[in-house]
Design an enzyme around this catalytic site. Structure first.
Site, short mmCIF file in Angstrom:
data_model
loop_
_atom_site.label_atom_id
_atom_site.label_comp_id
_atom_site.label_asym_id
_atom_site.label_seq_id
_atom_site.Cartn_x
_atom_site.Cartn_y
_atom_site.Cartn_z
CB CYS A 42 -0.90 0.01 1.23
SG CYS A 42 -2.05 1.41 1.26
CG ASP A 44 -0.65 4.04 5.28
OD1 ASP A 44 0.29 4.51 5.96
OD2 ASP A 44 -1.83 4.07 5.64
NE ARG A 46 -0.53 4.94 8.73
CZ ARG A 46 -1.81 4.79 9.09
NH1 ARG A 46 -2.19 5.00 10.32
NH2 ARG A 46 -2.71 4.43 8.18
CG HIS A 98 -1.73 -1.06 5.95
ND1 HIS A 98 -2.28 -0.06 6.71
CD2 HIS A 98 -1.83 -0.63 4.67
CE1 HIS A 98 -2.67 0.94 5.93
NE2 HIS A 98 -2.41 0.62 4.68
CB CYS A 101 -5.86 -0.43 4.54
SG CYS A 101 -5.50 0.21 2.90
ZN LIG Z 1 -3.43 1.27 2.99
#
Ligand SMILES: [Zn+2]
Length: 211
Positions: A42, A44, A46, A98, A101
């Protein structure tokens, strides 16, 4: 100093530090890219693939998009997949989602995110529909979206197996194995939820026999 200038400054510090630690580091790196893994994760911020797996530059080939989707009309994803599988000859392809999400959570809502994001999130809604009975029965919203994260990862692994890129390589070289993982933002642990070894039989409908 502007925020982006701090990035450039940090880069200089990092490069100097690496050379001090190991004078041959960048020389070796410049001549070597033989990753064993393709990571589809992803976007993302993090979930940095190398950091959470403690791998070094050169070890993981990475593609990231919103909610780690494998869409069969996504030329970007397919080019990365083809390059990694056919040319770099990776042994494993990992789809890593994750928990928590935002892409998955957004897809569960009825919110109109305007055409482009709606188009992307539709792929996730379609995964929901496949498991609607189970997902609808989960009353806790966080648990429901986290369960969808797991089903989504599994579906994206199937999507990889449906491509001729993977099927051709399975037939000729018995690789790569496909893995579906989910990373936990709360405990930093990766939960391996699904696996398809090279050569696993898939639905007849998606099989190509003239590879
Ligand atoms: Zn995500």
């Amino acid at each position: 100093m502007k925020s982006y200038e701090k990035l450039l400054e940090s880069n200089k510090e990092w490069a100097t530090g690496e050379i001090e630690k190991d004078p041959g580091y960048f020389d070796r790196l410049a001549h070597l890219q033989k990753p064993e893994f393709l990571w589809i994760g992803c976007s993302d911020s993090r979930v940095p693939a190398d950091r959470i797996t403690q791998t070094q530059p050169g070890e993981i080939f990475v593609h990231r998009n919103v909610a780690n989707l494998v869409v069969n009309t996504d030329v970007n994803l397919l080019a990365v997949l083809d390059f990694a599988v056919t040319l770099l000859k990776v042994k494993h392809v990992i789809v890593c989602g994750h928990y928590g999400c935002g892409g998955i959570q957004a897809a569960i809502t009825k919110q109109d995110y305007k055409p482009v994001l709606n188009m992307w999130l539709r792929h996730i809604k379609d995964v929901y529909r496949l498991h609607q009975t189970e997902l609808d029965s989960i009353t806790d919203e966080e648990q429901r979206s986290d369960r969808l994260v797991e089903w989504n990862v599994r579906e994206q692994v199937y999507n990889l197996a449906k491509t001729t890129i993977i099927q051709r390589c399975w037939k000729k070289e018995q690789r790569p194995d496909l893995h579906g993982w989910v990373y936990g933002l709360k405990d930093d642990l990766i939960n391996p939820v699904f696996e398809m070894k090279a050569g696993t039989a898939i639905d007849n409908l998606y099989q190509y026999d003239n590879l």
